[in-house]
Design a protein around this motif. Structure first.
Motif, PDB file in Angstrom:
ATOM      1  N   ILE A  90       0.833  -1.206   0.000  1.00  0.00           N
ATOM      2  CA  ILE A  90       0.000   0.000   0.000  1.00  0.00           C
ATOM      3  C   ILE A  90       0.865   1.253   0.000  1.00  0.00           C
ATOM      4  CG2 ILE A  90      -1.623   1.358   1.367  1.00  0.00           C
ATOM      5  CD1 ILE A  90      -3.014  -0.863   0.070  1.00  0.00           C
ATOM      6  N   LEU A  91       1.958   1.193   0.722  1.00  0.00           N
ATOM      7  CA  LEU A  91       2.853   2.345   0.762  1.00  0.00           C
ATOM      8  C   LEU A  91       3.365   2.670  -0.640  1.00  0.00           C
ATOM      9  CD1 LEU A  91       3.587   3.846   3.271  1.00  0.00           C
ATOM     10  CD2 LEU A  91       5.772   2.674   3.319  1.00  0.00           C
ATOM     11  N   ILE A  93       1.937   1.820  -3.480  1.00  0.00           N
ATOM     12  CA  ILE A  93       0.832   2.306  -4.310  1.00  0.00           C
ATOM     13  C   ILE A  93       0.504   3.756  -3.976  1.00  0.00           C
ATOM     14  CG2 ILE A  93      -1.629   2.051  -4.777  1.00  0.00           C
ATOM     15  CD1 ILE A  93      -1.248  -0.942  -4.499  1.00  0.00           C
ATOM     16  N   ALA A  94       0.407   4.046  -2.680  1.00  0.00           N
ATOM     17  CA  ALA A  94       0.012   5.398  -2.275  1.00  0.00           C
ATOM     18  C   ALA A  94       1.054   6.421  -2.698  1.00  0.00           C
ATOM     19  CB  ALA A  94      -0.191   5.444  -0.763  1.00  0.00           C
ATOM     20  N   SER A  95       2.331   6.032  -2.704  1.00  0.00           N
ATOM     21  CA  SER A  95       3.344   7.039  -2.993  1.00  0.00           C
ATOM     22  C   SER A  95       3.723   7.087  -4.469  1.00  0.00           C
ATOM     23  CB  SER A  95       4.592   6.775  -2.149  1.00  0.00           C
ATOM     24  OG  SER A  95       5.038   5.459  -2.367  1.00  0.00           O
TER      25      SER A  95
ATOM     26  N   ILE B  41      -8.668   0.094  -3.899  1.00  0.00           N
ATOM     27  CA  ILE B  41      -7.283  -0.368  -3.771  1.00  0.00           C
ATOM     28  C   ILE B  41      -7.136  -1.361  -2.616  1.00  0.00           C
ATOM     29  CG2 ILE B  41      -4.948   0.374  -3.138  1.00  0.00           C
ATOM     30  CD1 ILE B  41      -5.431   2.867  -4.799  1.00  0.00           C
ATOM     31  N   THR B  45      -5.726  -5.330  -3.227  1.00  0.00           N
ATOM     32  CA  THR B  45      -4.367  -5.713  -2.871  1.00  0.00           C
ATOM     33  C   THR B  45      -4.448  -6.772  -1.780  1.00  0.00           C
ATOM     34  OG1 THR B  45      -4.404  -3.834  -1.383  1.00  0.00           O
ATOM     35  CG2 THR B  45      -3.205  -3.547  -3.426  1.00  0.00           C
ATOM     36  N   ASN B  52      -4.941  -2.278   5.112  1.00  0.00           N
ATOM     37  CA  ASN B  52      -4.649  -1.569   3.870  1.00  0.00           C
ATOM     38  C   ASN B  52      -5.196  -0.148   3.908  1.00  0.00           C
ATOM     39  OD1 ASN B  52      -3.532  -3.913   2.971  1.00  0.00           O
ATOM     40  ND2 ASN B  52      -5.221  -4.478   1.643  1.00  0.00           N
ATOM     41  N   THR B  55      -3.175   2.074   6.338  1.00  0.00           N
ATOM     42  CA  THR B  55      -1.883   2.473   5.795  1.00  0.00           C
ATOM     43  C   THR B  55      -2.058   3.589   4.767  1.00  0.00           C
ATOM     44  OG1 THR B  55      -1.277   0.151   5.962  1.00  0.00           O
ATOM     45  CG2 THR B  55       0.237   1.572   4.798  1.00  0.00           C
ATOM     46  N   TYR B  56      -3.047   3.418   3.902  1.00  0.00           N
ATOM     47  CA  TYR B  56      -3.276   4.381   2.822  1.00  0.00           C
ATOM     48  C   TYR B  56      -3.674   5.753   3.367  1.00  0.00           C
ATOM     49  CZ  TYR B  56      -4.657   5.888  -1.846  1.00  0.00           C
ATOM     50  OH  TYR B  56      -4.742   6.547  -3.041  1.00  0.00           O
ATOM     51  N   TYR B  59      -0.821   7.473   5.072  1.00  0.00           N
ATOM     52  CA  TYR B  59       0.155   8.031   4.140  1.00  0.00           C
ATOM     53  C   TYR B  59      -0.346   9.333   3.534  1.00  0.00           C
ATOM     54  CZ  TYR B  59       3.573   8.530   0.501  1.00  0.00           C
ATOM     55  OH  TYR B  59       4.570   9.033  -0.287  1.00  0.00           O
ATOM     56  N   LYS B  60      -1.618   9.354   3.167  1.00  0.00           N
ATOM     57  CA  LYS B  60      -2.200  10.558   2.552  1.00  0.00           C
ATOM     58  C   LYS B  60      -2.097  11.760   3.490  1.00  0.00           C
ATOM     59  CE  LYS B  60      -3.274   9.263  -1.415  1.00  0.00           C
ATOM     60  NZ  LYS B  60      -2.526   9.722  -2.509  1.00  0.00           N
ATOM     61  N   PHE B  64       5.016   8.817   5.355  1.00  0.00           N
ATOM     62  CA  PHE B  64       5.425   7.525   5.885  1.00  0.00           C
ATOM     63  C   PHE B  64       5.110   7.364   7.369  1.00  0.00           C
ATOM     64  CE2 PHE B  64       8.547   4.748   7.902  1.00  0.00           C
ATOM     65  CZ  PHE B  64       8.312   3.584   7.203  1.00  0.00           C
ATOM     66  N   SER B  67       1.529   6.654   7.959  1.00  0.00           N
ATOM     67  CA  SER B  67       1.037   5.317   7.627  1.00  0.00           C
ATOM     68  C   SER B  67       1.487   4.311   8.683  1.00  0.00           C
ATOM     69  CB  SER B  67       1.512   4.901   6.241  1.00  0.00           C
ATOM     70  OG  SER B  67       2.901   4.843   6.191  1.00  0.00           O
TER      71      SER B  67
END
Lengths: 190, 180
Positions: A90-91, A93-95, B41, B45, B52, B55-56, B59-60, B64, B67
């Motif tokens: 996911i990291l 994909i997200a980045s 997503i 995955t 998932n 984490t997403y 991150y947004k 890092f 997440s």
């Protein structure tokens, strides 16, 4: 090295378990039976516990198996293993790959995996039904089916159908577990 | 996140509604479209959907470190609860009536897995391709299990994915030919 084995096994499971918790059950079942970590009954107990406690079922199961095999460290290691692959994927994909789902090959791969997961879940339910309720695991080996189990299964089916008709939605898993616990306590105690 | 990890009985799908409520409606950390992308997503995955998503979203919002925090927070409640249960479970089961209750619960778990499978069966598009895969995977698995043939579940998933890629290749080739 039980820790390494736990970590690697759950890492593997975490990396291929498309489709969420239930899809993972068939994978965990296979590995747990293979390594003798749990038998079929313990496995079902564990799923019941994972299902009726908060949190992702997958994490719950990893923690449980890890703890039963190697205490605190075992459960930490197993949980890390199951979370790590999805975290990394996911990291990335997200980045990096914003349009991940628009790639044709990804779509095509998933179009094959999706029905496969449905098949896996149905088959797992079928196999568990055969082995725990009908007591039938291999050809050439036959034991008496568990009649009480069959009756409970039938009662659950009927209850779910009636509930579904009345309330227009399915009963929650926790409600079904409670009903079955009462049925089990009454029927198997005598 | 900790709060969500704590209140999501019943796995990933229950969590999606909660996540939407918390992050889209209340905190407005991400917008509606982004949230739908995120769900797509997370579903496609590998790994638990809840992890998932955590984490997403993490991150947004914070990159890092975000997440990492979100994922760890998501795991902690279930980890602690399950760990405590697993320690006491065996002595708990030695009480006769509880052991009987769990034999009933085992039956229920089989029912739950079956109904989850049937629900997914209802939702999936009934194309010939899907039906063939579903039938062959489930029949193979049951037959192999009865005859004690060892064949890892991982292979079913990977093989089906590869078949999916080939099927799409063939379809797109056919389309090209018919155009020409």
């Amino acid at each position: 090295m039980i820790y390494l084995k736990l970590f690697l096994t759950f890492l593997q499971i975490g990396a291929v378990s498309f489709g969420g918790g239930y899809a993972m059950i068939s994978l965990i079942r296979e590995k747990a039976l293979l390594y003798g970590w749990l038998n079929e009954n313990e496995l079902l107990n564990m799923i019941a516990v994972a299902e009726s406690t908060p949190g992702p079922i997958a994490v719950n199961m990893a923690t449980y198996v890890g703890s039963s095999q190697a205490g605190v460290i075992g459960s930490v290691v197993a949980t890390l293993g199951i979370v790590l692959p999805s975290f990394i994927i996911i990291l990335i994909i997200a980045s990096l790959i914003r349009n991940f789902l628009k790639y044709k090959t990804v779509k095509a791969f998933l179009s094959g995996v999706r029905p496969c997961v449905v098949g896996l879940i149905l088959a797992t339910a079928g196999i568990m039904f055969l082995s725990t309720i009908l007591n039938f695991t291999n050809v050439g080996q036959y034991r008496v089916p568990d009649i009480k189990g069959l009756i409970i299964f039938a009662i659950l089916l009927v209850t779910a159908t009636i509930y579904g008709k009345l309330r227009k939605k399915k009963p929650s898993p926790i409600l079904m577990i409670l009903i079955s616990a009462v049925l089990g306590a009454v029927m198997y105690s005598f | 996140m900790l709060k969500i990890g704590l209140f999501t009985f019943g796995g990933g799908y229950a969590m999606i509604a909660l996540l939407e409520n918390e992050f889209v409606s209340n905190k407005k950390w991400i917008d509606k479209d982004e949230f739908l992308d995120l769900v797509a997503i997370a579903e496609s995955t590998p790994g638990p959907i809840a992890i998932n998503s955590a984490t997403y979203i993490g991150y947004k919002i914070l990159g890092f470190s975000g997440s990492l925090t979100a994922t760890v927070a998501m795991c902690i409640p279930s980890f602690v609860i399950i760990y405590i249960i697993s320690v006491f479970f065996d002595s708990f089961l030695s009480v006769a009536i509880i052991a009987s209750a769990f034999r009933g619960i085992q039956v229920c778990v089989i029912y739950l897995i079956l109904s989850a499978g049937l629900k997914m069966l209802k939702q999936i598009k009934k194309t010939p391709f899907n039906i063939v895969i579903i039938c062959s995977v489930s029949i193979c698995m049951i037959v192999f299990s009865i005859f004690s043939v060892k064949f890892s579940t991982i292979f079913y998933i990977l093989i089906s994915g590869v078949i999916g890629i080939f099927a799409n290749l063939i379809i797109s080739l056919q389309k090209k030919e018919s155009k020409e």
